[in-house]
Design a protein around this motif. Structure first.
Motif, mmCIF file in Angstrom:
data_model
loop_
_atom_site.group_PDB
_atom_site.id
_atom_site.type_symbol
_atom_site.label_atom_id
_atom_site.label_comp_id
_atom_site.label_asym_id
_atom_site.label_seq_id
_atom_site.Cartn_x
_atom_site.Cartn_y
_atom_site.Cartn_z
ATOM 1 N N THR A 174 6.543 7.395 0.593
ATOM 2 C CA THR A 174 6.867 8.627 -0.140
ATOM 3 C C THR A 174 5.691 9.589 -0.204
ATOM 4 O OG1 THR A 174 8.438 7.384 -1.504
ATOM 5 C CG2 THR A 174 7.709 9.538 -2.341
ATOM 6 N N HIS A 175 4.512 9.084 -0.539
ATOM 7 C CA HIS A 175 3.377 9.973 -0.814
ATOM 8 C C HIS A 175 2.407 10.125 0.357
ATOM 9 C CE1 HIS A 175 4.468 10.570 -5.009
ATOM 10 N NE2 HIS A 175 4.746 9.277 -5.076
ATOM 11 N N ASP A 176 2.317 9.102 1.226
ATOM 12 C CA ASP A 176 1.453 9.226 2.401
ATOM 13 C C ASP A 176 2.252 9.522 3.657
ATOM 14 O OD1 ASP A 176 -0.481 8.625 0.600
ATOM 15 O OD2 ASP A 176 -1.286 6.874 1.650
ATOM 16 N N GLU A 177 3.562 9.748 3.478
ATOM 17 C CA GLU A 177 4.467 10.160 4.566
ATOM 18 C C GLU A 177 4.425 9.201 5.749
ATOM 19 O OE1 GLU A 177 3.490 14.221 5.392
ATOM 20 O OE2 GLU A 177 4.446 14.950 3.557
ATOM 21 N N MET A 178 4.347 7.912 5.456
ATOM 22 C CA MET A 178 4.369 6.897 6.501
ATOM 23 C C MET A 178 5.810 6.537 6.844
ATOM 24 S SD MET A 178 1.375 4.170 5.522
ATOM 25 C CE MET A 178 -0.345 4.672 5.344
ATOM 26 N N THR A 179 6.016 6.077 8.064
ATOM 27 C CA THR A 179 7.294 5.474 8.417
ATOM 28 C C THR A 179 7.332 4.066 7.821
ATOM 29 O OG1 THR A 179 6.437 4.473 10.440
ATOM 30 C CG2 THR A 179 7.309 6.732 10.598
ATOM 31 N N LEU A 180 8.509 3.457 7.843
ATOM 32 C CA LEU A 180 8.615 2.082 7.353
ATOM 33 C C LEU A 180 7.689 1.165 8.142
ATOM 34 C CD1 LEU A 180 9.881 -0.207 5.703
ATOM 35 C CD2 LEU A 180 11.803 -0.218 7.328
ATOM 36 N N GLU A 181 7.654 1.343 9.447
ATOM 37 C CA GLU A 181 6.796 0.494 10.285
ATOM 38 C C GLU A 181 5.324 0.703 9.947
ATOM 39 O OE1 GLU A 181 9.244 2.448 11.352
ATOM 40 O OE2 GLU A 181 10.722 0.917 11.890
ATOM 41 N N GLU A 182 4.919 1.949 9.730
ATOM 42 C CA GLU A 182 3.524 2.236 9.384
ATOM 43 C C GLU A 182 3.166 1.669 8.014
ATOM 44 O OE1 GLU A 182 2.957 6.484 11.797
ATOM 45 O OE2 GLU A 182 3.705 6.459 9.731
ATOM 46 N N ALA A 183 4.079 1.816 7.060
ATOM 47 C CA ALA A 183 3.825 1.288 5.715
ATOM 48 C C ALA A 183 3.723 -0.234 5.745
ATOM 49 C CB ALA A 183 4.931 1.728 4.761
ATOM 50 N N THR A 184 4.580 -0.874 6.521
ATOM 51 C CA THR A 184 4.520 -2.334 6.643
ATOM 52 C C THR A 184 3.198 -2.764 7.255
ATOM 53 O OG1 THR A 184 6.933 -2.447 6.879
ATOM 54 C CG2 THR A 184 5.656 -4.350 7.637
ATOM 55 N N ALA A 185 2.753 -2.061 8.276
ATOM 56 C CA ALA A 185 1.464 -2.380 8.907
ATOM 57 C C ALA A 185 0.309 -2.175 7.932
ATOM 58 C CB ALA A 185 1.273 -1.526 10.155
ATOM 59 N N GLU A 186 0.385 -1.103 7.138
ATOM 60 C CA GLU A 186 -0.662 -0.848 6.154
ATOM 61 C C GLU A 186 -0.696 -1.936 5.084
ATOM 62 O OE1 GLU A 186 -3.717 0.951 3.893
ATOM 63 O OE2 GLU A 186 -3.136 1.074 6.003
ATOM 64 N N LEU A 187 0.470 -2.366 4.637
ATOM 65 C CA LEU A 187 0.538 -3.470 3.682
ATOM 66 C C LEU A 187 -0.108 -4.720 4.261
ATOM 67 C CD1 LEU A 187 4.076 -3.317 2.007
ATOM 68 C CD2 LEU A 187 1.907 -3.634 0.816
ATOM 69 N N ARG A 188 0.237 -5.036 5.492
ATOM 70 C CA ARG A 188 -0.337 -6.227 6.137
ATOM 71 C C ARG A 188 -1.856 -6.113 6.242
ATOM 72 N NH1 ARG A 188 3.301 -9.599 8.624
ATOM 73 N NH2 ARG A 188 5.452 -8.818 8.810
ATOM 74 N N ASN A 189 -2.358 -4.930 6.589
ATOM 75 C CA ASN A 189 -3.807 -4.742 6.696
ATOM 76 C C ASN A 189 -4.491 -4.946 5.358
ATOM 77 O OD1 ASN A 189 -3.777 -4.181 9.441
ATOM 78 N ND2 ASN A 189 -3.569 -1.958 9.143
ATOM 79 N N ARG A 190 -3.913 -4.385 4.304
ATOM 80 C CA ARG A 190 -4.507 -4.548 2.967
ATOM 81 C C ARG A 190 -4.502 -6.012 2.543
ATOM 82 N NH1 ARG A 190 -4.162 0.312 -0.888
ATOM 83 N NH2 ARG A 190 -3.900 2.117 0.475
ATOM 84 N N ILE A 191 -3.432 -6.712 2.858
ATOM 85 C CA ILE A 191 -3.323 -8.127 2.509
ATOM 86 C C ILE A 191 -4.365 -8.943 3.264
ATOM 87 C CG2 ILE A 191 -1.817 -10.143 2.754
ATOM 88 C CD1 ILE A 191 0.549 -8.083 2.263
ATOM 89 N N GLN A 192 -4.521 -8.665 4.550
ATOM 90 C CA GLN A 192 -5.513 -9.389 5.347
ATOM 91 C C GLN A 192 -6.931 -9.113 4.850
ATOM 92 O OE1 GLN A 192 -4.445 -8.040 9.251
ATOM 93 N NE2 GLN A 192 -2.828 -9.564 9.516
ATOM 94 N N GLU A 193 -7.188 -7.861 4.457
ATOM 95 C CA GLU A 193 -8.510 -7.517 3.924
ATOM 96 C C GLU A 193 -8.788 -8.279 2.633
ATOM 97 O OE1 GLU A 193 -8.580 -3.294 3.557
ATOM 98 O OE2 GLU A 193 -8.565 -2.958 5.735
ATOM 99 N N CYS A 194 -7.749 -8.487 1.814
ATOM 100 C CA CYS A 194 -7.920 -9.281 0.589
ATOM 101 C C CYS A 194 -8.422 -10.685 0.910
ATOM 102 C CB CYS A 194 -6.594 -9.394 -0.173
ATOM 103 S SG CYS A 194 -6.285 -8.080 -1.332
ATOM 104 N N VAL A 195 -7.856 -11.276 1.945
ATOM 105 C CA VAL A 195 -8.256 -12.634 2.326
ATOM 106 C C VAL A 195 -9.719 -12.658 2.743
ATOM 107 C CG1 VAL A 195 -7.829 -14.544 3.913
ATOM 108 C CG2 VAL A 195 -5.909 -13.219 3.034
ATOM 109 N N VAL A 196 -10.106 -11.723 3.603
ATOM 110 C CA VAL A 196 -11.480 -11.664 4.103
ATOM 111 C C VAL A 196 -12.463 -11.393 2.958
ATOM 112 C CG1 VAL A 196 -13.060 -10.408 5.613
ATOM 113 C CG2 VAL A 196 -10.746 -10.956 6.404
ATOM 114 N N GLU A 197 -12.118 -10.411 2.122
ATOM 115 C CA GLU A 197 -13.005 -10.051 1.021
ATOM 116 C C GLU A 197 -13.092 -11.165 -0.014
ATOM 117 O OE1 GLU A 197 -12.012 -6.246 -0.640
ATOM 118 O OE2 GLU A 197 -11.908 -5.299 1.340
#
Length: 306
Positions: free
Chosen positions: A209-232
């Motif tokens: 809604t606010h970053d104007e991502m597609t569903l696929e882009e938002a899903t990829a961004e979620l996955r990236n944030r989740i993976q970063e949580c693991v590393v951090e």
């Protein structure tokens, strides 16, 4: 749930299994109290959802106010007419028996904030308001009850940590990352259900809604944030364990605190594996097998509590 529905679905929801994987090493009665409270939390979340879906603002306000009151006086609500309130009073009363009154007051303060956050979510959902990404992330830390689950790692360790330990940056960082992972992974696994239901409270939906991502882009961004949580987390975990070693200053108290912090940080790590397992084993997220992808088949649309 009706009795036959409980028989069909309760075990498959895996709520108590989830807690058993989070809080390893806790005495049986402590783990049972935490597991019962967690199961209650899921039921409360479903009740809140039904009140949103059917526009039951008055019923939600009554439940909100009753939970605030029961949190401060659980004994007087053990036989409340609303089974959800009575169950809350029972589980909170058992949690309050584990550690001293100072821990109880902190737990109550944290859960009052969770109830208020659910109230803000009710407002957003009934008015169709999708929070901005940063606003959502701050609110999600409350609706997911980050600090409640972190309080409970102390209960499972049988030790209330003093503020200087609990608020130490290395301990606090590890605790936050374990909870962010859990909340964001939950958003990822709930995204299909919540899009189907016209939801507004999900990190993926805020990104769309606010970053104007597609569903696929938002899903990829979620996955990236989740993976970063693991590393951090792995970095923060090492820092927190070194902090624990430093607490062992040769005194009995120092040794106890060092052991307790190691136990707590170990269970923060357990959140990652248990959350991942739960979301792939629990029937709560099996949307592809539901007749209505927005509503789990075990959820009743009856006006519970009214």
């Amino acid at each position: 749930m009706p009795v036959d529905t409980v028989e069909e679905y309760a075990d498959g929801l895996c709520y108590t299994d989830l807690m058993a994987g989070y809080y390893l090493g806790a005495p049986d009665e402590v783990l049972q109290a935490i597991a019962d409270y967690s199961a209650w939390f899921f039921v409360w979340d479903d009740r809140h959802d039904r009140y949103v879906v059917h526009g039951r603002a008055g019923a939600w306000r009554r439940l909100r106010d009753r939970l605030h009151t029961a949190l401060d006086s659980p004994r007087s609500h053990l036989h409340h007419e609303d089974a959800l309130v009575a169950a809350f009073a029972d589980s909170v009363g058992r949690l309050y028996a584990i550690l001293p009154g100072t821990w109880n007051a902190r737990f109550a303060r944290h859960f009052h904030a969770v109830i208020d956050a659910y109230d803000r979510e009710f407002h957003n959902r009934t008015h169709g308001i999708v929070p901005g990404v940063e606003e959502y992330l701050a609110l999600r830390r409350l609706t997911f009850a980050h600090w409640i689950w972190t309080d409970l790692v102390e209960a499972s360790a049988g030790c209330e940590l003093p503020p200087a330990v609990r608020k130490h940056p290395s301990y606090r960082r590890a605790a936050l990352l374990s909870q962010e992972f859990a909340a964001w992974y939950n958003d990822l696994c709930s995204l299909s259900k919540e899009l189907a239901g016209g939801e507004v409270h999900n990190l993926g939906i805020s990104l769309i809604t606010h970053d104007e991502m597609t569903l696929e882009e938002a899903t990829a961004e979620l996955r990236n944030r989740i993976q970063e949580c693991v590393v951090e987390f792995m970095v923060a975990e090492g820092e927190a364990l070194r902090f624990a070693d430093g607490l062992a200053d040769g005194t009995v108290r120092g040794k106890e605190l060092g052991i307790a912090v190691r136990t707590c940080v170990g269970n923060m790590r357990n959140w990652f594996s248990s959350v991942y397992w739960f979301h792939h084993e629990s029937g709560r997220y099996a949307v592809d097998s539901w007749d209505d992808r927005s509503t789990p088949p075990y959820v009743s649309n009856e006006a519970a509590g009214e």
